[in-house]
Motif scaffolding. Structure first.
Motif, PDB file in Angstrom:
ATOM      1  N   ALA A  14       0.827  -1.208   0.000  1.00  0.00           N
ATOM      2  CA  ALA A  14       0.000   0.000   0.000  1.00  0.00           C
ATOM      3  C   ALA A  14       0.864   1.260   0.000  1.00  0.00           C
ATOM      4  N   GLU A  15       1.950   1.253   0.769  1.00  0.00           N
ATOM      5  CA  GLU A  15       2.854   2.406   0.808  1.00  0.00           C
ATOM      6  C   GLU A  15       3.568   2.573  -0.533  1.00  0.00           C
ATOM      7  N   ILE A  16       3.969   1.465  -1.131  1.00  0.00           N
ATOM      8  CA  ILE A  16       4.623   1.521  -2.435  1.00  0.00           C
ATOM      9  C   ILE A  16       3.673   2.087  -3.485  1.00  0.00           C
ATOM     10  N   ASP A  17       2.428   1.618  -3.471  1.00  0.00           N
ATOM     11  CA  ASP A  17       1.435   2.128  -4.427  1.00  0.00           C
ATOM     12  C   ASP A  17       1.241   3.627  -4.268  1.00  0.00           C
ATOM     13  N   VAL A  43      -2.433  10.238   3.351  1.00  0.00           N
ATOM     14  CA  VAL A  43      -1.501  10.941   4.236  1.00  0.00           C
ATOM     15  C   VAL A  43      -0.839   9.956   5.194  1.00  0.00           C
ATOM     16  N   ASN A  44      -1.630   9.035   5.751  1.00  0.00           N
ATOM     17  CA  ASN A  44      -1.106   8.049   6.685  1.00  0.00           C
ATOM     18  C   ASN A  44      -0.066   7.153   6.016  1.00  0.00           C
ATOM     19  N   ARG A  45      -0.388   6.647   4.834  1.00  0.00           N
ATOM     20  CA  ARG A  45       0.546   5.772   4.122  1.00  0.00           C
ATOM     21  C   ARG A  45       1.828   6.502   3.764  1.00  0.00           C
ATOM     22  N   THR A  46       1.691   7.752   3.349  1.00  0.00           N
ATOM     23  CA  THR A  46       2.864   8.541   2.983  1.00  0.00           C
ATOM     24  C   THR A  46       3.737   8.793   4.207  1.00  0.00           C
ATOM     25  N   GLN A  47       3.121   9.154   5.320  1.00  0.00           N
ATOM     26  CA  GLN A  47       3.889   9.415   6.541  1.00  0.00           C
ATOM     27  C   GLN A  47       4.553   8.144   7.046  1.00  0.00           C
ATOM     28  N   ALA A  49       5.543   5.607   5.209  1.00  0.00           N
ATOM     29  CA  ALA A  49       6.672   5.359   4.310  1.00  0.00           C
ATOM     30  C   ALA A  49       7.831   6.291   4.645  1.00  0.00           C
ATOM     31  N   ARG A  50       7.528   7.555   4.906  1.00  0.00           N
ATOM     32  CA  ARG A  50       8.581   8.513   5.254  1.00  0.00           C
ATOM     33  C   ARG A  50       9.297   8.091   6.528  1.00  0.00           C
ATOM     34  N   THR A  51       8.538   7.634   7.527  1.00  0.00           N
ATOM     35  CA  THR A  51       9.136   7.185   8.780  1.00  0.00           C
ATOM     36  C   THR A  51      10.054   5.991   8.541  1.00  0.00           C
TER      37      THR A  51
END
Length: 99
Positions: A14-17, A43-47, A49-51
């Motif tokens: 999901a984060e990759i997508d 926003v949650n998935r992006t954050q 992934a960033r973490t």
């Protein structure tokens, strides 16, 4: 929320997508519509992934995901398979902390 995301963990599908769409220049709204999820989920998935990547921004996350082999920007079935294999290798090599 990103409570379970820890630096060094492999990205989820999901984060990759989500990062792939960001790399394509999609906005949060466009990404949410494309993946049929809410803006908050994007926003949650992006954050998350960033973490996991230790990234300072979404753009930085895209670059780091690509550099670690988790995001193949030359997409297609083979590219997705290679990215998932890289994520699995990273997960196997990352020591798990006692939570």
């Amino acid at each position: 929320m990103t409570f379970n995301a820890r630096p060094g963990q492999a990205l989820t599908r999901a984060e990759i997508d989500t990062l792939r769409l960001a790399a394509d220049g999609c906005t949060i709204n466009q990404t949410a519509h494309s993946l049929n999820i809410t803006r908050a989920a994007v926003v949650n998935r992006t954050q998350s992934a960033r973490t996991k990547l230790g990234a300072r921004s979404t753009t930085h996350a895209v670059v780091l995901a690509h550099q670690t082999g988790q995001l193949d920007l030359d997409c297609g079935a083979a590219g997705i398979t290679r990215a998932l294999e890289a994520a699995a290798r990273l997960a196997a090599s990352t020591p798990r902390s006692a939570a």
